[in-house]
Design an enzyme around this catalytic site. Sequence first.
Site, mmCIF file in Angstrom:
data_model
loop_
_atom_site.group_PDB
_atom_site.id
_atom_site.type_symbol
_atom_site.label_atom_id
_atom_site.label_comp_id
_atom_site.label_asym_id
_atom_site.label_seq_id
_atom_site.Cartn_x
_atom_site.Cartn_y
_atom_site.Cartn_z
ATOM 1 N N ASP A 259 -33.571 -13.421 -4.457
ATOM 2 C CA ASP A 259 -34.020 -12.051 -4.260
ATOM 3 C C ASP A 259 -35.466 -11.975 -4.724
ATOM 4 O OD1 ASP A 259 -33.746 -9.400 -3.507
ATOM 5 O OD2 ASP A 259 -33.291 -8.761 -5.537
ATOM 6 N N SER B 51 -24.668 -12.002 -7.897
ATOM 7 C CA SER B 51 -23.861 -10.787 -7.879
ATOM 8 C C SER B 51 -22.414 -11.171 -8.096
ATOM 9 C CB SER B 51 -23.976 -10.073 -6.531
ATOM 10 O OG SER B 51 -25.250 -9.536 -6.370
ATOM 11 N N HIS C 30 -28.446 -5.173 -12.561
ATOM 12 C CA HIS C 30 -27.936 -3.901 -12.048
ATOM 13 C C HIS C 30 -26.414 -3.869 -12.127
ATOM 14 C CE1 HIS C 30 -31.822 -3.750 -9.367
ATOM 15 N NE2 HIS C 30 -32.081 -3.726 -10.653
ATOM 16 N N ASN D 293 -22.873 -1.842 -10.683
ATOM 17 C CA ASN D 293 -22.372 -1.054 -9.548
ATOM 18 C C ASN D 293 -20.978 -0.532 -9.850
ATOM 19 O OD1 ASN D 293 -24.527 -1.685 -7.470
ATOM 20 N ND2 ASN D 293 -23.918 -3.730 -8.116
ATOM 21 N N ARG E 189 -21.429 3.921 -3.933
ATOM 22 C CA ARG E 189 -21.554 2.850 -4.928
ATOM 23 C C ARG E 189 -22.698 3.288 -5.822
ATOM 24 N NH1 ARG E 189 -25.096 -2.212 -4.779
ATOM 25 N NH2 ARG E 189 -25.937 -1.167 -2.960
#
Lengths: 64, 501
Positions: free
Chosen positions: B86, B93, B148, B150, B232
């Site tokens: 990324d 993830s 991050h 979610n 989400r």
Amino acid sequence: MPEQQRRQRPAPKERVEETEELPATSERGEKLKGELDDLLDEIDEVLEINAEDFVKSYVQKGGE
Amino acid sequence: MAVPKVCGTETEYGVVLRGAPDPNPVLASSVLINSYVEQRKVGWDFEDESPGRDARGYAREGTQAPEIETHLVNTVLTNGARYYVDHAHPEYSTPECADALELVLADKAGERVLAKSMQAASRLLEPGQSIVVYKNNSDGKGNSYGCHENYLVDRTVPFSSLVRYLLPWFVTRQVFTGAGKVGSENGAAAVDYQLSQRADFFEEEVGLETTLKRPIVNTRDEPHADPQLYRRLHVIAGDANLCEVATFLKVGTTAIVLGMIEDEFLESGPGARKEWSLAGPVPAMRTVSHDPTCRAQIELADGRRMSAVELQWEFLRLAKKYADETGLELCGGEDVGGQVLTRWEAVLSALEDDPMSLDGQLDWVTKRNLLDAYVERDGLTWSDPKLALLDLQYHDVRPDRSLYERLVRAGKVERLVDEQDVQEAITEPPGSTRAYFRGTCLARWPEAVVAANWDSLILDVGGDPLKRIPMMEPLRGTRAHVEPLFASVDSPAELVARLAS
């Protein structure tokens, strides 16, 4: 977990007792300090050399 | 109404290619991931990606699926995770998880995948070169990268309700989510040491950005699930944690708070407080992070002042009532949810009495204690580069170099999961979500899986056009749902036929 128990704050009453047994506590403190010193010595062995240059060269551009 | 808090994290790792004359982080990240997935790679399907869609109800002009990056490495693992490049970082993830404890396992397995990747990459690199990754969020020079979170959220909850409660939530939870950082950056006031790697980088309250003018509440609206039913929630205001207790609390408490927001418990539950909003969430983010005593006062919109820990007690007080009245079935289940409440309370008590007693549970405290020991032994001042080095190397993912791992081996860090389970989670998906279906298909028929993404799989079953299997419901495709189905078919074609019938 033994680690966990050691870290737990004693209840106030126990703390009074602890101050009465000062020699034992400081003996334990010495032992802990000894352990910590050993750990720091061990970490010294794996630390990157030349901290300043190493930290300076760590640059991360672009993300998320 | 609350929906099950399916959750996951996406971690961008810091990456360095050492020993190369002109190190390129994109190339280094690609080599790293390619080395890990030497065997056949299954590509990621960008069909349903729309990172420019805003939860407030509009789409930013010109934002598309990230076409420009499709040439970069992007792969799916048999544990249901996505592992990819990324921008200029390797990113991992986790598969979708059903509770905070599962997520601790999946997140830790991610660290092991990165460690294995570094080892594998060393065989491909020129002699004298090596790739090193760090699980942190800042280079200390004004560049930040994210970890991050979610969470699945009910679509009918007005986004404004989420914003209202999440601003004070994200500001105050830093007292246990922070991974600790020497110094400050991005124009923040000078400080020796602070709780969070990320706090200096937040400049807005709410917004779509993730790389500049970062907002505390991110509005990216890509459900990766049925958009009529779900959001989400994409959280960018957290640190990458190494301490399992910190990850557990970060995710477990946030899941419960989201449940309370969905059920309107924070505004109208018994004993709900009237005022949750902060007078200035953006400066408060730094105020909380810059205060290792955890006593700094932040101002609420009604003019009253309280510490982050005090406001956390308010969240916890209502969470316990919520657990009594509504139950925690949808917030990680009664068992794990109950463990979250117990731990949350113990940590808040300790933060009030003596934050440093949380050594081995919270990253910012564990790292701080290590640094303090060096300060004392070597007589260092806080501007000494050795402390910055110790900070960085705490997050080194190589097991022999990671200072965090040294502390684990010395028995100074509390673990919540067994290492054997972590090793299994490197290849096995959690059984509790659709990640099970994704991972199992990949493990059984790698040749047939043409592409995969969060909410679908594309299978080549031979002859016919490719078959797309939609997976819009994150809690379908679990082990309980599909294990018998997998046991009764011998080929992907049979699987597709059975699913169609």
